[in-house]
Write a protein that holds these residues in place. Structure first.
Motif, PDB file in Angstrom:
ATOM      1  N   ASN A  17       0.863  -1.177   0.000  1.00  0.00           N
ATOM      2  CA  ASN A  17       0.000   0.000   0.000  1.00  0.00           C
ATOM      3  C   ASN A  17       0.897   1.224   0.000  1.00  0.00           C
ATOM      4  O   ASN A  17       1.293   1.707   1.045  1.00  0.00           O
ATOM      5  CB  ASN A  17      -0.900  -0.023   1.238  1.00  0.00           C
ATOM      6  CG  ASN A  17      -1.875   1.137   1.238  1.00  0.00           C
ATOM      7  OD1 ASN A  17      -2.444   1.483   0.213  1.00  0.00           O
ATOM      8  ND2 ASN A  17      -2.051   1.739   2.399  1.00  0.00           N
ATOM      9  N   LYS A  18       1.213   1.735  -1.178  1.00  0.00           N
ATOM     10  CA  LYS A  18       2.238   2.761  -1.299  1.00  0.00           C
ATOM     11  C   LYS A  18       1.653   4.086  -1.737  1.00  0.00           C
ATOM     12  O   LYS A  18       0.930   4.170  -2.730  1.00  0.00           O
ATOM     13  CB  LYS A  18       3.302   2.314  -2.306  1.00  0.00           C
ATOM     14  CG  LYS A  18       4.464   3.293  -2.458  1.00  0.00           C
ATOM     15  CD  LYS A  18       5.471   2.773  -3.456  1.00  0.00           C
ATOM     16  CE  LYS A  18       6.648   3.743  -3.601  1.00  0.00           C
ATOM     17  NZ  LYS A  18       7.629   3.264  -4.597  1.00  0.00           N
ATOM     18  N   LEU A  19       1.986   5.143  -0.999  1.00  0.00           N
ATOM     19  CA  LEU A  19       1.599   6.492  -1.378  1.00  0.00           C
ATOM     20  C   LEU A  19       2.536   6.981  -2.482  1.00  0.00           C
ATOM     21  O   LEU A  19       3.754   7.042  -2.288  1.00  0.00           O
ATOM     22  CB  LEU A  19       1.669   7.420  -0.165  1.00  0.00           C
ATOM     23  CG  LEU A  19       1.364   8.905  -0.403  1.00  0.00           C
ATOM     24  CD1 LEU A  19      -0.062   9.088  -0.926  1.00  0.00           C
ATOM     25  CD2 LEU A  19       1.558   9.696   0.896  1.00  0.00           C
ATOM     26  N   LEU A  20       1.952   7.331  -3.637  1.00  0.00           N
ATOM     27  CA  LEU A  20       2.758   7.746  -4.784  1.00  0.00           C
ATOM     28  C   LEU A  20       2.848   9.254  -4.948  1.00  0.00           C
ATOM     29  O   LEU A  20       3.879   9.785  -5.363  1.00  0.00           O
ATOM     30  CB  LEU A  20       2.172   7.157  -6.079  1.00  0.00           C
ATOM     31  CG  LEU A  20       2.105   5.639  -6.198  1.00  0.00           C
ATOM     32  CD1 LEU A  20       1.500   5.261  -7.548  1.00  0.00           C
ATOM     33  CD2 LEU A  20       3.483   5.021  -6.036  1.00  0.00           C
ATOM     34  N   SER A  21       1.747   9.950  -4.642  1.00  0.00           N
ATOM     35  CA  SER A  21       1.697  11.397  -4.903  1.00  0.00           C
ATOM     36  C   SER A  21       0.582  12.016  -4.080  1.00  0.00           C
ATOM     37  O   SER A  21      -0.353  11.320  -3.661  1.00  0.00           O
ATOM     38  CB  SER A  21       1.458  11.635  -6.410  1.00  0.00           C
ATOM     39  OG  SER A  21       1.416  13.016  -6.696  1.00  0.00           O
ATOM     40  N   ALA A  22       0.678  13.325  -3.858  1.00  0.00           N
ATOM     41  CA  ALA A  22      -0.343  14.013  -3.069  1.00  0.00           C
ATOM     42  C   ALA A  22      -0.495  15.459  -3.537  1.00  0.00           C
ATOM     43  O   ALA A  22       0.449  16.061  -4.069  1.00  0.00           O
ATOM     44  CB  ALA A  22       0.006  13.973  -1.581  1.00  0.00           C
ATOM     45  N   TYR A 302      -2.624   6.338  -4.151  1.00  0.00           N
ATOM     46  CA  TYR A 302      -1.978   5.152  -3.604  1.00  0.00           C
ATOM     47  C   TYR A 302      -1.924   4.041  -4.648  1.00  0.00           C
ATOM     48  O   TYR A 302      -2.742   3.981  -5.571  1.00  0.00           O
ATOM     49  CB  TYR A 302      -2.753   4.627  -2.383  1.00  0.00           C
ATOM     50  CG  TYR A 302      -2.612   5.476  -1.147  1.00  0.00           C
ATOM     51  CD1 TYR A 302      -1.634   5.197  -0.204  1.00  0.00           C
ATOM     52  CD2 TYR A 302      -3.473   6.544  -0.919  1.00  0.00           C
ATOM     53  CE1 TYR A 302      -1.510   5.968   0.943  1.00  0.00           C
ATOM     54  CE2 TYR A 302      -3.351   7.326   0.216  1.00  0.00           C
ATOM     55  CZ  TYR A 302      -2.375   7.035   1.151  1.00  0.00           C
ATOM     56  OH  TYR A 302      -2.253   7.802   2.275  1.00  0.00           O
ATOM     57  N   GLN A 303      -0.961   3.150  -4.450  1.00  0.00           N
ATOM     58  CA  GLN A 303      -0.871   1.936  -5.246  1.00  0.00           C
ATOM     59  C   GLN A 303      -0.940   0.740  -4.318  1.00  0.00           C
ATOM     60  O   GLN A 303      -0.282   0.710  -3.272  1.00  0.00           O
ATOM     61  CB  GLN A 303       0.442   1.896  -6.037  1.00  0.00           C
ATOM     62  CG  GLN A 303       0.585   0.678  -6.940  1.00  0.00           C
ATOM     63  CD  GLN A 303       1.903   0.687  -7.700  1.00  0.00           C
ATOM     64  OE1 GLN A 303       2.920   1.167  -7.190  1.00  0.00           O
ATOM     65  NE2 GLN A 303       1.885   0.193  -8.927  1.00  0.00           N
ATOM     66  N   ASN A 304      -1.734  -0.233  -4.705  1.00  0.00           N
ATOM     67  CA  ASN A 304      -1.878  -1.436  -3.886  1.00  0.00           C
ATOM     68  C   ASN A 304      -1.894  -2.651  -4.811  1.00  0.00           C
ATOM     69  O   ASN A 304      -2.876  -2.886  -5.512  1.00  0.00           O
ATOM     70  CB  ASN A 304      -3.161  -1.377  -3.057  1.00  0.00           C
ATOM     71  CG  ASN A 304      -3.257  -2.540  -2.072  1.00  0.00           C
ATOM     72  OD1 ASN A 304      -2.343  -3.350  -1.965  1.00  0.00           O
ATOM     73  ND2 ASN A 304      -4.375  -2.617  -1.371  1.00  0.00           N
ATOM     74  N   ASP A 305      -0.779  -3.393  -4.845  1.00  0.00           N
ATOM     75  CA  ASP A 305      -0.667  -4.592  -5.682  1.00  0.00           C
ATOM     76  C   ASP A 305      -1.051  -4.319  -7.131  1.00  0.00           C
ATOM     77  O   ASP A 305      -1.800  -5.085  -7.748  1.00  0.00           O
ATOM     78  CB  ASP A 305      -1.539  -5.717  -5.115  1.00  0.00           C
ATOM     79  CG  ASP A 305      -1.051  -6.185  -3.751  1.00  0.00           C
ATOM     80  OD1 ASP A 305       0.173  -6.091  -3.503  1.00  0.00           O
ATOM     81  OD2 ASP A 305      -1.879  -6.623  -2.941  1.00  0.00           O
ATOM     82  N   GLY A 306      -0.567  -3.203  -7.654  1.00  0.00           N
ATOM     83  CA  GLY A 306      -0.818  -2.886  -9.055  1.00  0.00           C
ATOM     84  C   GLY A 306      -2.055  -2.060  -9.309  1.00  0.00           C
ATOM     85  O   GLY A 306      -2.225  -1.498 -10.399  1.00  0.00           O
ATOM     86  N   ASP A 307      -2.957  -1.982  -8.335  1.00  0.00           N
ATOM     87  CA  ASP A 307      -4.155  -1.151  -8.463  1.00  0.00           C
ATOM     88  C   ASP A 307      -3.880   0.237  -7.909  1.00  0.00           C
ATOM     89  O   ASP A 307      -3.058   0.405  -6.998  1.00  0.00           O
ATOM     90  CB  ASP A 307      -5.334  -1.780  -7.715  1.00  0.00           C
ATOM     91  CG  ASP A 307      -5.754  -3.107  -8.321  1.00  0.00           C
ATOM     92  OD1 ASP A 307      -5.665  -3.239  -9.556  1.00  0.00           O
ATOM     93  OD2 ASP A 307      -6.145  -4.006  -7.550  1.00  0.00           O
ATOM     94  N   HIS A 308      -4.582   1.221  -8.423  1.00  0.00           N
ATOM     95  CA  HIS A 308      -4.398   2.602  -7.970  1.00  0.00           C
ATOM     96  C   HIS A 308      -5.722   3.156  -7.460  1.00  0.00           C
ATOM     97  O   HIS A 308      -6.781   2.930  -8.067  1.00  0.00           O
ATOM     98  CB  HIS A 308      -3.868   3.481  -9.109  1.00  0.00           C
ATOM     99  CG  HIS A 308      -2.504   3.085  -9.583  1.00  0.00           C
ATOM    100  ND1 HIS A 308      -2.295   2.125 -10.545  1.00  0.00           N
ATOM    101  CD2 HIS A 308      -1.262   3.523  -9.191  1.00  0.00           C
ATOM    102  CE1 HIS A 308      -0.993   1.981 -10.749  1.00  0.00           C
ATOM    103  NE2 HIS A 308      -0.355   2.806  -9.943  1.00  0.00           N
ATOM    104  N   TYR A 309      -5.651   3.877  -6.366  1.00  0.00           N
ATOM    105  CA  TYR A 309      -6.854   4.497  -5.818  1.00  0.00           C
ATOM    106  C   TYR A 309      -6.495   5.833  -5.171  1.00  0.00           C
ATOM    107  O   TYR A 309      -5.331   6.126  -4.887  1.00  0.00           O
ATOM    108  CB  TYR A 309      -7.548   3.571  -4.817  1.00  0.00           C
ATOM    109  CG  TYR A 309      -6.738   3.239  -3.592  1.00  0.00           C
ATOM    110  CD1 TYR A 309      -6.853   4.010  -2.436  1.00  0.00           C
ATOM    111  CD2 TYR A 309      -5.871   2.149  -3.569  1.00  0.00           C
ATOM    112  CE1 TYR A 309      -6.120   3.712  -1.302  1.00  0.00           C
ATOM    113  CE2 TYR A 309      -5.136   1.840  -2.436  1.00  0.00           C
ATOM    114  CZ  TYR A 309      -5.261   2.625  -1.305  1.00  0.00           C
ATOM    115  OH  TYR A 309      -4.533   2.335  -0.187  1.00  0.00           O
ATOM    116  N   VAL A 310      -7.521   6.643  -4.958  1.00  0.00           N
ATOM    117  CA  VAL A 310      -7.341   7.995  -4.433  1.00  0.00           C
ATOM    118  C   VAL A 310      -8.125   8.136  -3.132  1.00  0.00           C
ATOM    119  O   VAL A 310      -9.282   7.704  -3.040  1.00  0.00           O
ATOM    120  CB  VAL A 310      -7.817   9.054  -5.455  1.00  0.00           C
ATOM    121  CG1 VAL A 310      -7.699  10.467  -4.864  1.00  0.00           C
ATOM    122  CG2 VAL A 310      -7.003   8.948  -6.749  1.00  0.00           C
ATOM    123  N   ASN A 311      -7.500   8.751  -2.150  1.00  0.00           N
ATOM    124  CA  ASN A 311      -8.179   9.157  -0.921  1.00  0.00           C
ATOM    125  C   ASN A 311      -8.237  10.674  -0.869  1.00  0.00           C
ATOM    126  O   ASN A 311      -7.281  11.352  -1.249  1.00  0.00           O
ATOM    127  CB  ASN A 311      -7.453   8.639   0.322  1.00  0.00           C
ATOM    128  CG  ASN A 311      -7.674   7.152   0.537  1.00  0.00           C
ATOM    129  OD1 ASN A 311      -8.613   6.578  -0.003  1.00  0.00           O
ATOM    130  ND2 ASN A 311      -6.802   6.520   1.312  1.00  0.00           N
TER     131      ASN A 311
END
Length: 362
Positions: A17-22, A302-311
């Motif tokens: 579960n990696k934060l990529l950008s903000a 965020y990236q999680n196992d190849g998927d990307h999502y936004v909080n």
């Protein structure tokens, strides 16, 4: 929709579960009033040593604290040492927002020993980008747009808004009598509310009549809330008002999804209560409360196992709140995130300017 979360429940970067950008969009810190009214007991500028509209010491401290908070939150995203490839700061061209950006960055990037240019100064210069208001379509959102102005004028002259003004006539008459000003619209009410609020937060004694309308008079609060919702009242208006800003945000995140690694990891925008209200209204998450000093909207990819999502989160003096877009959970799939903003986003300023001139439909 707001959901309160605790300061310890933040998502942190892990191997899966990696934060990529903000992106952080914050209001400036506490300031002196920038408007007065005819009967204002504090209308003489000598009452405000820093000057009208200027940041106060409390505001400076609050912004520094925001920077420290952002350092703690993004310590895994941003190296401790400042480098321009990692962060880009943009401010409206106003003293209080420029100063707020400076102080926020001071809290976010305290200099390492190697970066200090003077042992007695625990600060380092970091660039802040800005544009004169009349040319700023991105953040100040004040560059003239013929199509937007026509649509906005149509809204202000609509039966709906006229009916609201008629319903508020008793409030307008009361404020006109007490302030000596000609109060005829929700924009006029907001100016009075804003001045009273600034006086109150600066520990000034308010006139006795003020307590009849501030801070809890429902009619006045509704008028102030409407004033902040009107600029992005519908998607047509939002497309021309906040479209460029959301275009920047979507493009930034898309670069990281595509693994281009050419964009800053963090975009920091220093603006006003109206800036945050426009963004919140566009997202459908404005809660009818004026965004407080140093409050901030955070959008995180965020990236999680190849998927990307936004909080998306909203931070103010009372806590940190999760925001959810219509049709999207808090962990919003990136495809759904971009789909939500598709009707809003402006791809670039050239396209925006073309649309602004296209008023043939009117």
């Amino acid at each position: 929709m707001f959901l309160l979360i605790g300061f310890c429940s933040f998502i942190t970067a892990t191997s899966s579960n990696k934060l990529l950008s903000a992106v952080v969009i914050h209001r400036h810190g506490d300031r002196n009033p920038f408007t007065t009214y005819k009967t204002d007991p504090y209308k003489d500028e000598s009452n405000w040593p820093e000057g009208f509209g200027q940041l106060t010491k409390i505001g400076i401290q609050r912004q520094y604290d925001l920077g420290v908070w952002l350092r703690n939150r993004y310590d895994t995203l941003l190296p401790s040492r400042y480098h321009p490839k990692n962060v880009k700061a943009t401010s409206t061209d106003v003293d209080r927002t420029l100063m707020s950006a400076e102080v926020t960055l001071a809290g976010l990037f305290p200099p390492s020993e190697a970066d200090k240019f003077n042992e007695n100064i625990n600060w380092q210069p970091i660039p802040i980008h800005t544009t004169p208001p009349k040319d700023d379509a991105l953040l100040a959102m004040k560059k003239f747009c013929k199509k937007y102005q026509q649509l906005f004028d149509d809204l202000l002259n609509s039966d709906h808004v006229k009916e609201i003004n008629e319903m508020n006539k008793e409030l307008y008459d009361f404020l006109s009598e007490k302030t000596g000003e000609n109060i005829t619209h929700v924009y006029d009410v907001e100016e009075i509310y804003n001045t009273l609020n600034t006086h109150y937060l600066a520990n000034r004694t308010l006139p006795q009549w003020a307590w009849e309308v501030y801070p809890d008079n429902l009619m006045m609060k509704a008028a102030v809330s409407l004033r902040f919702k009107l600029p992005c009242y519908n998607r047509e208006l939002a497309h021309l008002k906040t479209g460029l800003l959301f275009g920047e945000i979507v493009k930034l995140f898309q670069d990281f999804v595509d693994e281009l690694w050419k964009s800053p990891k963090l975009l920091l925008f220093s603006g006003h209560d109206s800036t945050l209200a426009d963004v919140l209204t566009t997202m459908g998450t404005f809660n009818d409360e004026v965004p407080s000093y140093s409050s901030a909207i955070l959008l995180e990819l965020y990236q999680n196992d190849g998927d990307h999502y936004v909080n998306i989160l909203f931070k103010n003096s009372t806590g940190v709140y999760n925001l959810t877009l219509e049709g999207c959970d808090f962990n919003c799939d990136f495809a759904n995130f971009t789909r939500f903003f598709e009707p809003i986003v402006q791809p670039n300023q050239t396209q925006w300017e073309k649309e602004c001139e296209n008023v043939s439909f009117i």
